[in-house]
Design an enzyme around this catalytic site. Structure first.
Site, short mmCIF file in Angstrom:
data_model
loop_
_atom_site.label_atom_id
_atom_site.label_comp_id
_atom_site.label_asym_id
_atom_site.label_seq_id
_atom_site.Cartn_x
_atom_site.Cartn_y
_atom_site.Cartn_z
N TYR A 1 -5.23 -0.95 10.02
CA TYR A 1 -5.76 -0.69 8.69
C TYR A 1 -6.60 0.57 8.75
O TYR A 1 -7.01 1.03 9.81
CB TYR A 1 -6.54 -1.91 8.17
CG TYR A 1 -5.59 -2.95 7.62
CD1 TYR A 1 -5.15 -2.86 6.31
CD2 TYR A 1 -5.11 -3.95 8.44
CE1 TYR A 1 -4.23 -3.78 5.81
CE2 TYR A 1 -4.19 -4.87 7.96
CZ TYR A 1 -3.76 -4.78 6.65
OH TYR A 1 -2.85 -5.68 6.16
N ASN B 1 -9.58 1.46 8.24
CA ASN B 1 -10.88 1.49 8.92
C ASN B 1 -10.76 1.37 10.44
O ASN B 1 -11.78 1.39 11.13
CB ASN B 1 -11.82 0.44 8.35
CG ASN B 1 -11.30 -0.97 8.50
OD1 ASN B 1 -10.14 -1.18 8.85
ND2 ASN B 1 -12.14 -1.94 8.20
N ASP C 1 -6.43 11.29 1.90
CA ASP C 1 -6.74 11.39 0.48
C ASP C 1 -8.17 11.90 0.30
O ASP C 1 -9.04 11.61 1.12
CB ASP C 1 -6.57 10.03 -0.21
CG ASP C 1 -7.45 8.95 0.40
OD1 ASP C 1 -7.34 8.72 1.62
OD2 ASP C 1 -8.24 8.33 -0.33
N HIS D 1 -4.48 6.06 -1.59
CA HIS D 1 -5.14 6.05 -0.27
C HIS D 1 -4.18 6.41 0.85
O HIS D 1 -4.61 6.81 1.93
CB HIS D 1 -5.75 4.67 -0.04
CG HIS D 1 -7.01 4.67 0.76
ND1 HIS D 1 -7.88 5.74 0.84
CD2 HIS D 1 -7.58 3.70 1.52
CE1 HIS D 1 -8.91 5.43 1.60
NE2 HIS D 1 -8.75 4.19 2.04
N TYR E 1 0.81 -1.22 0.00
CA TYR E 1 0.00 0.00 0.00
C TYR E 1 0.84 1.27 0.00
O TYR E 1 0.30 2.38 -0.11
CB TYR E 1 -0.92 0.03 1.22
CG TYR E 1 -1.91 -1.10 1.27
CD1 TYR E 1 -2.97 -1.15 0.37
CD2 TYR E 1 -1.79 -2.11 2.20
CE1 TYR E 1 -3.89 -2.18 0.40
CE2 TYR E 1 -2.71 -3.16 2.24
CZ TYR E 1 -3.74 -3.19 1.33
OH TYR E 1 -4.65 -4.22 1.37
N ASN F 1 -13.42 5.55 5.22
CA ASN F 1 -13.47 4.68 6.39
C ASN F 1 -12.51 5.09 7.51
O ASN F 1 -12.80 4.88 8.68
CB ASN F 1 -13.22 3.23 5.98
CG ASN F 1 -14.39 2.65 5.23
OD1 ASN F 1 -15.53 3.03 5.45
ND2 ASN F 1 -14.11 1.75 4.31
#
Length: 186
Positions: free
Chosen positions: A63, A65, A90, A17, A12, A111
């Site tokens: 993560y 969320n 973002d 994101h 990632y 999220n």
């Protein structure tokens, strides 16, 4: 307190994101701060002094969320008021290279913001929104936000870095309202 939202892991690292984490990493590098993993705060942490003002830095390693868990842990321990927590993330409603400050508001389906809102029990924390655009095919939103920056997008983000550092200086000394009036039109 400056927070950069992200998903953890190398897969990632260069995704749209993770724009908030990218900003915190760039800010830390500029001020010779090494971010260190701190399980107590569920993230990478550090501190920088900008114009005499100390800023705690945080990139949650939960993560996206579950970002609120990290934010609330650090904020509660250091008794940082909500209005002094700036969350960089973002933003699909802004074009790449555009960065804007926002005083609070809803999560807009993000999220990470949704969890922070739930953990802090308020929508009143300031946000620093980095544009990633919304140029994706219907039903491809997840692929788009988890896709890697193009060279052009990365260049546009780097062009905003100096202005973004100036925005942080203003946020620390003048507060969110004056900073919004000064920088959001640039």
């Amino acid at each position: 307190m400056l927070v950069g939202l992200a998903n953890p892991g190398p897969e990632y690292a260069n995704t749209r994101h993770n724009a908030g984490a990218w900003f915190i990493e760039q800010l830390a590098a500029r001020y010779n701060c090494t971010l260190k993993h701190d399980p107590k705060y569920h993230g990478l942490t550090g501190k920088v002094i900008i114009q005499g003002q100390e800023f705690k830095l945080l990139i949650p390693t939960t993560y996206m969320n579950l970002s609120g868990k990290a934010v609330s842990s650090l904020a509660n321990f250091f008794k940082i008021p909500v209005e002094n927590i700036l969350v960089a993330h973002d933003e699909m409603d802004l074009e790449p290279g555009v960065a804007k400050l926002k005083k609070g508001g809803g999560h807009g389906g993000h999220n990470g913001l949704k969890d922070i809102q739930a953990q802090l029990k308020t929508v009143g924390y300031p946000r620093f929104r980095f544009g990633i655009s919304n140029e994706f095919s219907k039903g491809r939103q997840v692929d788009y936000v988890l896709g890697e920056w193009s060279e052009e997008e990365e260049s546009q983000m780097k062009e905003r870095l100096d202005t973004s550092v100036e925005l942080i200086k203003s946020f620390g000394t003048a507060g969110v309202s004056i900073t919004m009036n000064t920088f959001n039109g640039k």
